[in-house]
Scaffold this motif. Sequence first.
Motif, PDB file in Angstrom:
ATOM      1  N   ARG A  53       1.145  -1.248   0.429  1.00 32.85           N
ATOM      2  CA  ARG A  53       0.043  -0.043  -0.249  1.00 32.85           C
ATOM      3  C   ARG A  53       1.017   1.185  -0.326  1.00 32.85           C
ATOM      4  O   ARG A  53       0.393   2.379  -0.519  1.00 32.85           O
ATOM      5  N   LYS A  54       2.272   0.986   1.145  1.00 29.82           N
ATOM      6  CA  LYS A  54       2.828   2.570   1.000  1.00 29.82           C
ATOM      7  C   LYS A  54       3.447   2.942  -0.774  1.00 29.82           C
ATOM      8  O   LYS A  54       3.742   3.721  -0.888  1.00 29.82           O
ATOM      9  N   HIS A  55       3.402   1.341  -1.529  1.00 26.68           N
ATOM     10  CA  HIS A  55       4.615   2.215  -2.528  1.00 26.68           C
ATOM     11  C   HIS A  55       3.373   1.956  -3.566  1.00 26.68           C
ATOM     12  O   HIS A  55       4.289   1.828  -4.872  1.00 26.68           O
ATOM     13  N   GLY A  56       1.983   2.418  -3.412  1.00 27.56           N
ATOM     14  CA  GLY A  56       0.874   1.937  -4.370  1.00 27.56           C
ATOM     15  C   GLY A  56       0.989   0.576  -5.114  1.00 27.56           C
ATOM     16  O   GLY A  56       0.609   0.826  -5.935  1.00 27.56           O
ATOM     17  N   HIS A  57       1.341  -0.348  -4.953  1.00 27.99           N
ATOM     18  CA  HIS A  57       1.729  -1.607  -5.282  1.00 27.99           C
ATOM     19  C   HIS A  57      -0.189  -2.310  -4.620  1.00 27.99           C
ATOM     20  O   HIS A  57      -0.256  -2.291  -3.545  1.00 27.99           O
ATOM     21  N   LYS A  58      -0.748  -3.127  -5.880  1.00 26.78           N
ATOM     22  CA  LYS A  58      -1.431  -4.415  -5.468  1.00 26.78           C
ATOM     23  C   LYS A  58      -0.639  -5.744  -3.933  1.00 26.78           C
ATOM     24  O   LYS A  58       0.098  -5.680  -4.611  1.00 26.78           O
ATOM     25  N   SER A  59      -1.610  -5.791  -3.032  1.00 24.79           N
ATOM     26  CA  SER A  59      -1.137  -6.808  -2.475  1.00 24.79           C
ATOM     27  C   SER A  59      -0.850  -8.570  -3.540  1.00 24.79           C
ATOM     28  O   SER A  59      -1.941  -9.108  -4.406  1.00 24.79           O
ATOM     29  N   PRO A  60       0.503  -8.826  -3.072  1.00 20.57           N
ATOM     30  CA  PRO A  60       0.549 -10.099  -3.796  1.00 20.57           C
ATOM     31  C   PRO A  60      -0.273 -11.256  -3.548  1.00 20.57           C
ATOM     32  O   PRO A  60      -0.854 -11.663  -2.422  1.00 20.57           O
TER      33      PRO A  60
END
Length: 222
Positions: A53-60
């Motif tokens: 979330r911090k890096h704007g990515h979807k949780s794997p």
Amino acid sequence: MTKPITEETITELYSSMAMVPKSLCIADLGCSCGPNTLFFTREVVKIVDKLSRKHGHKSPEFQIHLNDLPGNDFNFIFQSLLPRFQAELRPAGFGPCFVSAVPGSLYGRLFPAKTLHFVHSSYSLMWLSKVPGGIEEMNKGNIYMSITSPKSVINAYYEQFQRDFSTFLKCRSEEVVAGGKMVLTILGRKSDDASCKEGCYIWELLAVALQQMVDEVSNFHI
């Protein structure tokens, strides 16, 4: 005490990845089957999701491998612990978790080559793969290293640990991906004395109790 270390290690792993994989593969070696079995897994999932979330990515997605000896009660884990674990994660929006059991000794290969991103083991590596050979006669009346154990017995345990730990590291080096991480928690002691109370006293008490039981059985006549 180990939670900050785990969080730091997971953060280093996440930051070192040029591209976060769609599926993050995690192994918990020596998972046991008590109420804390999935505690570590839960914490790792939370840490990775927070970083995503911090890096704007979807949780794997998460591939969780629970390992212990074949005699471990994996049925209890999947029947009683896993449903609650999944129920806790589902509303939080974490990536899917696929949990599997991998029975076998951690002193041997357990996983395909270069598949694990993170390996965890807590209070398992101080258990040796076997009792060192040839110490039964030298260590009579004891079940571990005690104050009455000769130096040869202490050396035998030390050499067995060296062999086992080297095997463990070799196997994991083949299974962990490049840049993968491990967090290993191992029982230790502050004293140089291998038979000191902080490390072995409980085993001396257990040896006394076992010997008393043997004596009672030996003296019992129908």
